[in-house]
Design a protein around this motif. Structure first.
Motif, PDB file in Angstrom:
ATOM      1  N   GLY A  24       6.855 -19.594  51.732  1.00 53.69           N
ATOM      2  CA  GLY A  24       7.759 -20.990  51.915  1.00 53.69           C
ATOM      3  C   GLY A  24       9.288 -20.478  52.183  1.00 53.69           C
ATOM      4  O   GLY A  24       9.783 -21.368  53.193  1.00 53.69           O
ATOM      5  N   LEU A  25       9.840 -19.343  51.779  1.00 57.26           N
ATOM      6  CA  LEU A  25      11.136 -18.749  52.303  1.00 57.26           C
ATOM      7  C   LEU A  25      11.115 -18.452  53.669  1.00 57.26           C
ATOM      8  O   LEU A  25      12.078 -18.962  54.383  1.00 57.26           O
ATOM      9  CB  LEU A  25      11.576 -17.786  51.369  1.00 57.26           C
ATOM     10  CG  LEU A  25      12.792 -17.336  51.698  1.00 57.26           C
ATOM     11  CD1 LEU A  25      14.055 -18.321  51.434  1.00 57.26           C
ATOM     12  CD2 LEU A  25      13.136 -15.935  50.907  1.00 57.26           C
ATOM     13  N   PHE A  27       9.332 -20.098  56.008  1.00 56.34           N
ATOM     14  CA  PHE A  27       9.273 -21.093  56.808  1.00 56.34           C
ATOM     15  C   PHE A  27      10.349 -21.818  56.894  1.00 56.34           C
ATOM     16  O   PHE A  27      11.049 -22.235  57.860  1.00 56.34           O
ATOM     17  CB  PHE A  27       8.192 -22.257  55.896  1.00 56.34           C
ATOM     18  CG  PHE A  27       8.449 -23.577  56.413  1.00 56.34           C
ATOM     19  CD1 PHE A  27       7.871 -24.052  57.628  1.00 56.34           C
ATOM     20  CD2 PHE A  27       9.083 -24.332  55.562  1.00 56.34           C
ATOM     21  CE1 PHE A  27       8.064 -25.279  58.126  1.00 56.34           C
ATOM     22  CE2 PHE A  27       9.108 -25.818  56.052  1.00 56.34           C
ATOM     23  CZ  PHE A  27       8.635 -26.338  57.175  1.00 56.34           C
ATOM     24  N   VAL A  28      11.167 -21.743  55.721  1.00 53.52           N
ATOM     25  CA  VAL A  28      12.430 -22.671  55.825  1.00 53.52           C
ATOM     26  C   VAL A  28      13.477 -21.633  56.691  1.00 53.52           C
ATOM     27  O   VAL A  28      14.421 -22.315  57.660  1.00 53.52           O
ATOM     28  CB  VAL A  28      13.188 -22.471  54.301  1.00 53.52           C
ATOM     29  CG1 VAL A  28      14.770 -22.977  54.402  1.00 53.52           C
ATOM     30  CG2 VAL A  28      12.420 -23.383  53.251  1.00 53.52           C
ATOM     31  N   VAL A  29      13.480 -20.326  56.722  1.00 54.93           N
ATOM     32  CA  VAL A  29      14.260 -19.529  57.498  1.00 54.93           C
ATOM     33  C   VAL A  29      13.991 -19.537  59.070  1.00 54.93           C
ATOM     34  O   VAL A  29      14.579 -19.799  59.964  1.00 54.93           O
ATOM     35  CB  VAL A  29      14.150 -18.169  57.024  1.00 54.93           C
ATOM     36  CG1 VAL A  29      14.706 -17.046  58.349  1.00 54.93           C
ATOM     37  CG2 VAL A  29      14.925 -17.656  55.702  1.00 54.93           C
ATOM     38  N   ARG A  30      12.537 -19.939  59.416  1.00 55.62           N
ATOM     39  CA  ARG A  30      12.288 -19.939  60.614  1.00 55.62           C
ATOM     40  C   ARG A  30      12.612 -21.261  61.173  1.00 55.62           C
ATOM     41  O   ARG A  30      13.088 -21.332  62.299  1.00 55.62           O
ATOM     42  CB  ARG A  30      10.529 -19.784  60.608  1.00 55.62           C
ATOM     43  CG  ARG A  30       9.887 -20.205  62.064  1.00 55.62           C
ATOM     44  CD  ARG A  30      10.109 -18.676  62.950  1.00 55.62           C
ATOM     45  NE  ARG A  30       9.470 -18.745  64.157  1.00 55.62           N
ATOM     46  CZ  ARG A  30       8.228 -18.134  64.152  1.00 55.62           C
ATOM     47  NH1 ARG A  30       7.861 -17.420  63.121  1.00 55.62           N
ATOM     48  NH2 ARG A  30       7.510 -18.387  65.536  1.00 55.62           N
ATOM     49  N   TRP A  31      12.514 -22.372  60.233  1.00 54.55           N
ATOM     50  CA  TRP A  31      12.873 -23.708  60.952  1.00 54.55           C
ATOM     51  C   TRP A  31      14.333 -23.708  61.160  1.00 54.55           C
ATOM     52  O   TRP A  31      14.738 -23.799  62.139  1.00 54.55           O
ATOM     53  CB  TRP A  31      12.459 -24.661  59.636  1.00 54.55           C
ATOM     54  CG  TRP A  31      12.798 -26.008  59.981  1.00 54.55           C
ATOM     55  CD1 TRP A  31      12.903 -26.425  61.462  1.00 54.55           C
ATOM     56  CD2 TRP A  31      13.122 -26.958  59.193  1.00 54.55           C
ATOM     57  NE1 TRP A  31      13.295 -27.840  61.298  1.00 54.55           N
ATOM     58  CE2 TRP A  31      13.600 -28.133  59.904  1.00 54.55           C
ATOM     59  CE3 TRP A  31      13.182 -27.266  57.654  1.00 54.55           C
ATOM     60  CZ2 TRP A  31      13.765 -29.363  59.265  1.00 54.55           C
ATOM     61  CZ3 TRP A  31      13.386 -28.381  57.271  1.00 54.55           C
ATOM     62  CH2 TRP A  31      13.798 -29.435  57.900  1.00 54.55           C
ATOM     63  N   HIS A  32      14.994 -23.286  60.036  1.00 55.43           N
ATOM     64  CA  HIS A  32      16.505 -23.419  60.241  1.00 55.43           C
ATOM     65  C   HIS A  32      17.181 -22.515  61.562  1.00 55.43           C
ATOM     66  O   HIS A  32      17.988 -22.821  62.132  1.00 55.43           O
ATOM     67  CB  HIS A  32      17.367 -23.079  58.944  1.00 55.43           C
ATOM     68  CG  HIS A  32      17.208 -24.317  58.141  1.00 55.43           C
ATOM     69  ND1 HIS A  32      18.323 -25.282  58.093  1.00 55.43           N
ATOM     70  CD2 HIS A  32      16.661 -24.690  56.989  1.00 55.43           C
ATOM     71  CE1 HIS A  32      18.046 -26.176  57.192  1.00 55.43           C
ATOM     72  NE2 HIS A  32      16.918 -25.567  56.517  1.00 55.43           N
ATOM     73  N   CYS A  38      21.282 -20.656  61.278  1.00 52.49           N
ATOM     74  CA  CYS A  38      20.969 -19.426  60.590  1.00 52.49           C
ATOM     75  C   CYS A  38      21.938 -18.934  59.983  1.00 52.49           C
ATOM     76  O   CYS A  38      22.742 -18.223  60.614  1.00 52.49           O
ATOM     77  CB  CYS A  38      19.958 -18.711  61.567  1.00 52.49           C
ATOM     78  SG  CYS A  38      19.267 -17.286  60.741  1.00 52.49           S
ATOM     79  N   GLU A  44      17.908 -12.322  59.899  1.00 53.59           N
ATOM     80  CA  GLU A  44      16.953 -13.522  59.729  1.00 53.59           C
ATOM     81  C   GLU A  44      15.307 -12.677  59.911  1.00 53.59           C
ATOM     82  O   GLU A  44      14.516 -13.251  59.201  1.00 53.59           O
ATOM     83  CB  GLU A  44      17.096 -14.315  60.907  1.00 53.59           C
ATOM     84  CG  GLU A  44      15.979 -15.432  61.064  1.00 53.59           C
ATOM     85  CD  GLU A  44      15.246 -14.895  62.513  1.00 53.59           C
ATOM     86  OE1 GLU A  44      13.835 -15.296  62.488  1.00 53.59           O
ATOM     87  OE2 GLU A  44      15.571 -14.315  63.103  1.00 53.59           O
ATOM     88  N   LEU A 176      10.398 -27.548  64.015  1.00 55.29           N
ATOM     89  CA  LEU A 176       9.686 -27.868  62.821  1.00 55.29           C
ATOM     90  C   LEU A 176       8.054 -27.782  62.945  1.00 55.29           C
ATOM     91  O   LEU A 176       7.401 -27.045  62.076  1.00 55.29           O
ATOM     92  CB  LEU A 176      10.185 -29.576  62.451  1.00 55.29           C
ATOM     93  CG  LEU A 176       9.285 -29.673  61.228  1.00 55.29           C
ATOM     94  CD1 LEU A 176       9.516 -28.884  59.960  1.00 55.29           C
ATOM     95  CD2 LEU A 176       9.677 -31.341  60.890  1.00 55.29           C
ATOM     96  N   ALA A 179       7.190 -23.861  63.260  1.00 53.05           N
ATOM     97  CA  ALA A 179       7.503 -23.457  61.912  1.00 53.05           C
ATOM     98  C   ALA A 179       6.542 -23.362  61.001  1.00 53.05           C
ATOM     99  O   ALA A 179       6.037 -22.847  60.326  1.00 53.05           O
ATOM    100  CB  ALA A 179       8.929 -23.603  61.167  1.00 53.05           C
TER     101      ALA A 179
END
Length: 210
Positions: A24-25, A27-32, A38, A44, A176, A179
């Protein structure tokens, strides 16, 4: 050989929860980071979902490594053809560790697209796993069918979700959807790998009494 059923599955649920949090973390890193915001900068890759050397990929790799170690222990406590069967499972585990560690499927995709990955993976699954299942049944290996089924489910998750990710990337390359698709693919692989480990652990025999 007497086998023991591991009744306490707390460790399985704990690892599943850890996977959900870690991926889940990721996913957030990949998306942002793909959006250009970033905060981690050059670090990253450490949390990226499919980066070589990143924590999510190392998590799945460690599950296969643990599976290989347990398979070695089961083989050492087995005898005759059963030992040979578990040696084959050990070889499969080593191959999965190597493939995940160096991202072998990404290398193959870079050579000839996703079609080559799907072809090779499907051929190995369709040919290898039925042979393993038949030998396990013929040699009377306890739990062989369950182990083969767990490996088949992992192969289905790895190959099928990879194709879905490629399809999503082709339809909508926005940050989005990319990710989200990568998150589902990598988390699905990790949970399937955890399933393989859980099944193999249940085959670990009790040490012989002195």
């Amino acid at each position: 050989m007497t086998t023991t059923r591991v009744r306490d599955d707390t460790w399985v649920w704990a690892l599943a929860g850890l996977a959900l949090g870690l991926f889940g973390l990721g996913f957030v890193v990949r998306w942002h980071c793909t959006r250009g915001t970033c905060a981690l900068g050059r670090h990253e890759w450490l949390f990226d979902l499919d980066a070589i050397g990143g924590l999510p990929r190392l998590f799945t790799t460690s599950l296969f490594l643990a599976t290989t170690v347990v398979a070695v222990r089961v083989a050492a406590r087995s005898s005759g053809r059963r030992r040979l069967w578990w040696a084959a499972v050990t070889v499969i585990g080593v191959g999965l560790v190597f493939a995940k560690l160096v991202s072998a499927h990404s290398v193959m995709e870079g050579l000839d697209g996703r079609g080559l990955t799907l072809l090779v993976g499907t051929a190995a699954t369709v040919v290898g796993l039925p042979v393993l299942a038949r030998l396990g049944r013929s040699w009377g290996v306890p739990g062989a069918r369950t182990v083969v089924l767990a490996l088949a489910l992992y192969a289905l998750a790895a190959l099928g979700l990879d194709q879905v990710t490629g399809l999503v990337a082709g339809l909508d390359p926005a940050p989005l959807p990319d990710a989200a698709a990568t998150f589902v693919e990598e988390l699905g692989e990790a949970l399937a790998a955890l399933g393989v480990l859980a099944v193999v652990v249940r085959r670990l025999p009790q040490p012989r009494e002195r």
